[in-house]
Design an enzyme around this catalytic site. Structure first.
Site, mmCIF file in Angstrom:
data_model
loop_
_atom_site.group_PDB
_atom_site.id
_atom_site.type_symbol
_atom_site.label_atom_id
_atom_site.label_comp_id
_atom_site.label_asym_id
_atom_site.label_seq_id
_atom_site.Cartn_x
_atom_site.Cartn_y
_atom_site.Cartn_z
ATOM 1 N N GLU A 92 0.822 -1.213 0.000
ATOM 2 C CA GLU A 92 0.000 0.000 0.000
ATOM 3 C C GLU A 92 0.851 1.255 0.000
ATOM 4 O OE1 GLU A 92 -3.120 -1.755 3.243
ATOM 5 O OE2 GLU A 92 -2.873 0.401 3.143
ATOM 6 N N CYS A 112 5.101 -7.282 8.023
ATOM 7 C CA CYS A 112 5.991 -6.724 9.047
ATOM 8 C C CYS A 112 6.114 -7.724 10.185
ATOM 9 C CB CYS A 112 5.390 -5.411 9.569
ATOM 10 S SG CYS A 112 6.404 -4.586 10.815
ATOM 11 N N HIS A 216 4.338 5.764 21.688
ATOM 12 C CA HIS A 216 3.034 5.171 22.026
ATOM 13 C C HIS A 216 2.836 4.809 23.494
ATOM 14 C CE1 HIS A 216 2.718 5.164 17.764
ATOM 15 N NE2 HIS A 216 3.126 3.946 17.513
ATOM 16 N N CYS A 333 -3.240 1.864 8.514
ATOM 17 C CA CYS A 333 -2.235 1.348 7.603
ATOM 18 C C CYS A 333 -2.264 -0.174 7.580
ATOM 19 C CB CYS A 333 -0.889 1.961 7.965
ATOM 20 S SG CYS A 333 0.331 0.991 8.730
HETATM 21 N N1 SAH Z 1 7.338 0.316 11.581
HETATM 22 C C1 SAH Z 1 7.441 1.734 11.600
HETATM 23 C C2 SAH Z 1 6.706 2.444 10.486
HETATM 24 C C3 SAH Z 1 5.389 1.930 10.018
HETATM 25 S S1 SAH Z 1 3.971 2.239 11.020
HETATM 26 C C4 SAH Z 1 7.018 2.273 12.960
HETATM 27 O O1 SAH Z 1 6.638 1.496 13.816
HETATM 28 O O2 SAH Z 1 7.139 3.468 13.190
HETATM 29 C C5 SAH Z 1 3.730 3.985 10.987
HETATM 30 C C6 SAH Z 1 3.054 4.523 12.233
HETATM 31 O O3 SAH Z 1 1.661 4.162 12.268
HETATM 32 C C7 SAH Z 1 3.653 3.991 13.524
HETATM 33 O O4 SAH Z 1 3.767 5.022 14.463
HETATM 34 C C8 SAH Z 1 2.602 2.982 13.960
HETATM 35 O O5 SAH Z 1 2.693 2.668 15.304
HETATM 36 C C9 SAH Z 1 1.330 3.690 13.555
HETATM 37 N N2 SAH Z 1 0.125 2.845 13.473
HETATM 38 C C10 SAH Z 1 0.026 1.579 13.064
HETATM 39 N N3 SAH Z 1 -1.244 1.135 13.156
HETATM 40 C C11 SAH Z 1 -1.968 2.176 13.634
HETATM 41 C C12 SAH Z 1 -3.346 2.356 13.968
HETATM 42 N N4 SAH Z 1 -4.221 1.371 13.822
HETATM 43 N N5 SAH Z 1 -3.727 3.556 14.446
HETATM 44 C C13 SAH Z 1 -2.824 4.579 14.594
HETATM 45 N N6 SAH Z 1 -1.521 4.461 14.309
HETATM 46 C C14 SAH Z 1 -1.089 3.273 13.838
#
Ligand code: SAH
Length: 347
Positions: A92, A112, A216, A333
């Site tokens: 995506e 991932c 987080h 995402c």
């Molecule tokens: N692996 C990397 C980048 C990809 S995820 C990382 O962890 O930073 C990009 C961002 O989206 C990260 O901060 C991740 O925690 C967040 N993310 C993933 N799923 C999410 C969701 N359902 N709601 C909000 N943020 C989310």
């Protein structure tokens, strides 16, 4: 197996061109076809002779992906692409329009391995790393589609970019190279869940990119509940690695904070965070959780999210709530890829 030309740097391509007995300037032309004109195949390269293209195609090819699905938001024009790679993997990428220009979010891996509890991208695990060419091509295909240049690039789609380190570094070099898109490194953001050894390596690359850290949580126990990776890379050590990154590069860290109702956004969390970041020059990006069907975690109520942000601001912390884009098209995402794989292409 043939190698993908799009992953080769300018110098590597020059070498290949010389090896097949061609003049150097042919290499410049071919590099420009790929990285400035976003060619989809060798046939596109009309000023390169058929003979040269044939010689090149003995060992090389220009891999292409297809658009499996495209969703366009009726609210803000956000475009979400589901691309199919030649081996059938789906990835995506998202295009968002802001006042300051277009921003693209790309994936760095198919799937991932990080296992974050609220993230759809990690549910089937990692299938494979994306090549540099596949990362670049997400941008090239979207720019060809819209006819517009991008002003920002974020590596925040599926995958952990620092778990695909070498391809990522090559990608950043090639994307910011004037012989290609020439996007300023200051307009590139790489997001990580905190792979400390590779954060350290990245700080030595002399890049001007922004590093975003997926925090987080306001303490170690809380972070472990959401991010399994934090059992290995402890929160205080990750923040220390961020401090070192800032010291070495002069680039301020962005901390991402997905607000999860009942887990990490109480007034006590805000106070702990405020204490932790009181003397740090950084920005905290608050993201109300985008719920996914595979977990019971929810985002906070709007009022609670605002209170949390205000409590941080009142304590001198530079925090903002991220504007949610493409609300009507499957925000979270990894959701699009996942539904498609399950055979429910109706989303
Ligand atoms: N692996 C990397 C980048 C990809 S995820 C990382 O962890 O930073 C990009 C961002 O989206 C990260 O901060 C991740 O925690 C967040 N993310 C993933 N799923 C999410 C969701 N359902 N709601 C909000 N943020 C989310």
């Amino acid at each position: 197996m043939k190698k993908d030309l799009r992953s080769l740097t300018f110098e590597e391509l020059q070498k290949v061109i010389e090896e097949i007995g061609e003049k150097k300037y042919r290499g410049e032309q071919i590099y420009s076809w790929i990285h400035k004109k976003y060619a989809s195949s060798l046939e596109d390269m009309t000023n390169i002779s058929l003979k040269t293209r044939q010689k090149l195609s003995e060992d090389y090819e220009l891999e292409e992906m297809t658009v499996e699905q495209l969703q366009v938001s009726q609210i803000d024009g956000t475009r979400k692409y589901l691309f199919k790679l030649p081996d059938g993997n789906l990835i995506e990428s998202v295009l968002m329009h802001y006042n300051h220009g277009d921003s693209i979010c790309i994936s760095s891996q198919a799937g991932c391995n990080m296992g974050c509890r609220f993230c759809a991208s990690t549910i089937g695990g990692k299938v494979r790393d994306l090549t540099t060419g596949e990362m670049l091509n997400q941008i090239y295909r979207i720019m060809s589609d819209t006819g517009r240049r991008i002003s920002n690039l974020v590596v925040m789609g599926t995958g952990e970019p620092l778990d695909n380190y070498d391809n990522l570094v090559r990608f950043i070099r090639m994307l910011s190279d004037e012989r290609g898109v020439g996007l300023s490194q200051r307009n590139i953001t790489v997001s990580t869940c905190g792979i400390i050894p590779n954060m350290r390596k990245l700080s030595d690359e002399k890049f001007q990119i922004t590093l975003a850290l997926s925090l987080h949580a306001s303490c170690q126990e809380e972070r472990e509940q959401l991010l399994p990776v934090s059992r290995k890379y402890k929160m205080d050590e990750v923040i220390q690695a961020c401090d070192e990154y800032f010291l070495k590069t002069g680039r301020r860290i962005t901390y991402e904070y997905a607000m999860v109702d009942g887990v990490n956004c109480s007034p006590e969390d805000a106070d702990r965070l405020a204490k932790l970041f009181a003397h740090r020059n950084c920005h905290i990006n608050l993201i109300p959780l985008n719920p996914i069907s595979e977990s019971s975690f929810k985002g906070p109520r709007r009022r609670d999210a605002l209170d949390f942000c205000r409590r941080l601001n009142d304590r001198g912390i530079n925090a903002t709530i991220r504007r949610s884009m493409g609300q009507d098209i499957d925000g979270a995402c990894g959701q699009l890829r996942r539904r498609w794989k399950e055979g429910d292409g109706s989303c």
